[in-house]
Design a protein around this motif. Structure first.
Motif, PDB file in Angstrom:
ATOM      1  N   TYR A 286     -10.078  -7.991  -1.804  1.00 34.89           N
ATOM      2  CA  TYR A 286     -10.887  -6.783  -1.654  1.00 34.89           C
ATOM      3  C   TYR A 286     -11.984  -6.756  -2.709  1.00 34.89           C
ATOM      4  O   TYR A 286     -11.929  -7.459  -3.715  1.00 34.89           O
ATOM      5  CB  TYR A 286     -10.007  -5.539  -1.784  1.00 34.89           C
ATOM      6  N   TYR A 287     -12.962  -5.961  -2.498  1.00 34.83           N
ATOM      7  CA  TYR A 287     -14.106  -5.738  -3.383  1.00 34.83           C
ATOM      8  C   TYR A 287     -15.036  -6.951  -3.453  1.00 34.83           C
ATOM      9  O   TYR A 287     -16.223  -6.841  -3.155  1.00 34.83           O
ATOM     10  CB  TYR A 287     -13.687  -5.311  -4.797  1.00 34.83           C
TER      11      TYR A 287
ATOM     12  N   CYS B 215     -11.878 -16.895   2.014  1.00 35.94           N
ATOM     13  CA  CYS B 215     -10.566 -16.385   2.427  1.00 35.94           C
ATOM     14  C   CYS B 215      -9.593 -17.535   2.645  1.00 35.94           C
ATOM     15  O   CYS B 215      -8.442 -17.499   2.192  1.00 35.94           O
ATOM     16  CB  CYS B 215     -10.694 -15.562   3.708  1.00 35.94           C
TER      17      CYS B 215
ATOM     18  N   LYS C 106     -15.086  -9.393  -1.441  1.00 39.78           N
ATOM     19  CA  LYS C 106     -15.451  -9.648  -0.040  1.00 39.78           C
ATOM     20  C   LYS C 106     -15.849 -11.107   0.214  1.00 39.78           C
ATOM     21  O   LYS C 106     -16.979 -11.402   0.583  1.00 39.78           O
ATOM     22  CB  LYS C 106     -16.581  -8.714   0.408  1.00 39.78           C
TER      23      LYS C 106
ATOM     24  N   ASN D  35      -7.286  -9.395  -5.627  1.00 40.10           N
ATOM     25  CA  ASN D  35      -8.577 -10.022  -5.327  1.00 40.10           C
ATOM     26  C   ASN D  35      -8.932 -11.107  -6.333  1.00 40.10           C
ATOM     27  O   ASN D  35     -10.070 -11.572  -6.382  1.00 40.10           O
ATOM     28  CB  ASN D  35      -9.689  -8.974  -5.256  1.00 40.10           C
TER      29      ASN D  35
ATOM     30  N   ARG E 225      -9.295  -1.124   4.200  1.00 39.16           N
ATOM     31  CA  ARG E 225      -9.034  -0.987   2.765  1.00 39.16           C
ATOM     32  C   ARG E 225      -9.733  -2.058   1.937  1.00 39.16           C
ATOM     33  O   ARG E 225     -10.046  -1.830   0.771  1.00 39.16           O
ATOM     34  CB  ARG E 225      -7.528  -1.017   2.486  1.00 39.16           C
ATOM     35  N   THR E 226      -9.951  -3.238   2.504  1.00 38.45           N
ATOM     36  CA  THR E 226     -10.509  -4.335   1.716  1.00 38.45           C
ATOM     37  C   THR E 226     -12.013  -4.463   1.834  1.00 38.45           C
ATOM     38  O   THR E 226     -12.654  -5.052   0.961  1.00 38.45           O
ATOM     39  CB  THR E 226      -9.891  -5.674   2.140  1.00 38.45           C
ATOM     40  N   GLY E 227     -12.588  -3.961   2.934  1.00 36.72           N
ATOM     41  CA  GLY E 227     -14.016  -4.127   3.152  1.00 36.72           C
ATOM     42  C   GLY E 227     -14.379  -5.478   3.714  1.00 36.72           C
ATOM     43  O   GLY E 227     -15.557  -5.773   3.939  1.00 36.72           O
TER      44      GLY E 227
ATOM     45  N   THR F 225      -5.996  -9.901   2.075  1.00 33.31           N
ATOM     46  CA  THR F 225      -7.355 -10.438   1.987  1.00 33.31           C
ATOM     47  C   THR F 225      -8.018  -9.876   0.731  1.00 33.31           C
ATOM     48  O   THR F 225      -7.940  -8.667   0.488  1.00 33.31           O
ATOM     49  CB  THR F 225      -8.168 -10.020   3.227  1.00 33.31           C
TER      50      THR F 225
ATOM     51  N   THR G 202       0.838  -1.204   0.000  1.00 32.06           N
ATOM     52  CA  THR G 202       0.000   0.000   0.000  1.00 32.06           C
ATOM     53  C   THR G 202       0.866   1.245   0.000  1.00 32.06           C
ATOM     54  O   THR G 202       0.662   2.165  -0.806  1.00 32.06           O
ATOM     55  CB  THR G 202      -0.913   0.008   1.239  1.00 32.06           C
TER      56      THR G 202
END
Length: 295
Positions: A108-109, A117, A111, A82, A140-142, A106, A46
């Motif tokens: 992201y988006y 996971c 989810k 993702n 950051r990932t939700g 993890t 990041t």
């Protein structure tokens, strides 16, 4: 088991004014960090604006920095996305550059639930022999990687060796540290929670502030591990304004701006990140002056 140390710097990626990667600057910065408190560096995360770098740019960066640093200074490559298939393929390519470990976020988006996971991280762990570090950053990932899933992964795969935990949940960290064995390490992913995370079983920090106070963070962690909690607490309290200040706006804008002010390899940002505002630059300059970081 690979030893990553107490302080891992999530390094910025220097760019030239035309937006291309400054690989020589990255090597120089990594060497400087490793001479000033960092045991390892994390590349293209990041803080390194990895989301806007191509895979080829990342692989070139991984090779350049790994080649330049001595073997006892470890290099961690951020390989996560993702898309599980893409993550697996890129993890395999990154492993061939000689890096010491891989960081996997993890997804992201999309989810995924905890079963998803687990399957994502399991696929990566099965595809590589390099040590894998999980990265939990719900902001950051939700999505959140639950402590029970972390423990399950650590028990199932010996090359899953740690987690960068940026969920802010000390109860979860406690469970991770309690229910895994010595091959698994919990790293704080939030600078201002490093000492509290050490207190519940963590081992160190994957840090942004270590660009500026790497030696001080190393001293704090060493003091805590040596049993001098009073000294560790005093250092934490003293440098808390820096630990918070480097997040005065969206990371990595503040820390890269500080590197610009200090004349270190840094350069501009890639969109959608933009330069710090005048007020933010003034605040960061005062912070650097207050803690005598500006020589």
């Amino acid at each position: 088991m690979v030893q990553l140390g107490n302080v891992i710097t999530a390094m910025i990626t220097p760019f030239y004014e035309d937006g291309s990667v400054d690989y020589e600057g990255a090597v120089q910065l990594a060497q400087d960090l490793c001479q000033n408190g960092s045991d390892s560096v994390l590349l293209a995360g990041t803080t390194g604006e990895g989301a806007t770098m191509t895979e080829e740019e990342k692989l070139t960066l991984f090779r350049a920095v790994r080649t330049a640093l001595p073997p006892h200074k470890r290099v961690i490559a951020n390989v996560g996305s993702n898309n599980t298939a893409q993550t697996v393929a890129f993890a395999q390519a990154a492993e061939k550059t000689g890096v010491d470990a891989l960081l996997v976020i993890t997804p992201y988006y999309n989810k995924p639930n905890q079963a998803g996971c687990y399957a994502h991280f399991a696929a990566v762990a099965k595809a590589v022999t390099a040590p894998v570090i999980l990265y939990n950053v719900p902001g950051r990932t939700g999505g959140k990687l639950e402590a029970a899933t972390v423990v399950r992964l650590a028990r199932a795969f010996k090359n899953i060796v740690g987690i960068k935990e940026a969920g802010g949940d000390l109860s979860a960290v406690t469970v991770m540290a309690r229910d895994t064995d010595e091959h698994f390490s919990v790293y704080s992913g939030e600078d201002n929670l490093t000492l509290p995370i050490l207190a519940v079983g963590g081992c160190g920090v994957i840090s942004v502030a270590s660009h500026l106070i790497g030696r001080e963070l190393q001293t704090m962690i060493e003091a805590y591990k040596a049993g001098d909690v009073q000294k560790a607490c005093a250092l934490h309290q003293t440098y808390l304004p820096v630990l918070n200040g480097v997040f005065c706006t969206v990371n990595p804008i503040p820390v890269k701006t500080c590197c610009q002010i200090l004349g270190r390899p840094s350069g501009p940002f890639r969109l959608p990140l933009v330069e710090a505002s005048v007020e933010e630059k003034q605040f960061l300059t005062r912070l650097l002056q207050q803690f005598h970081i500006i020589k």
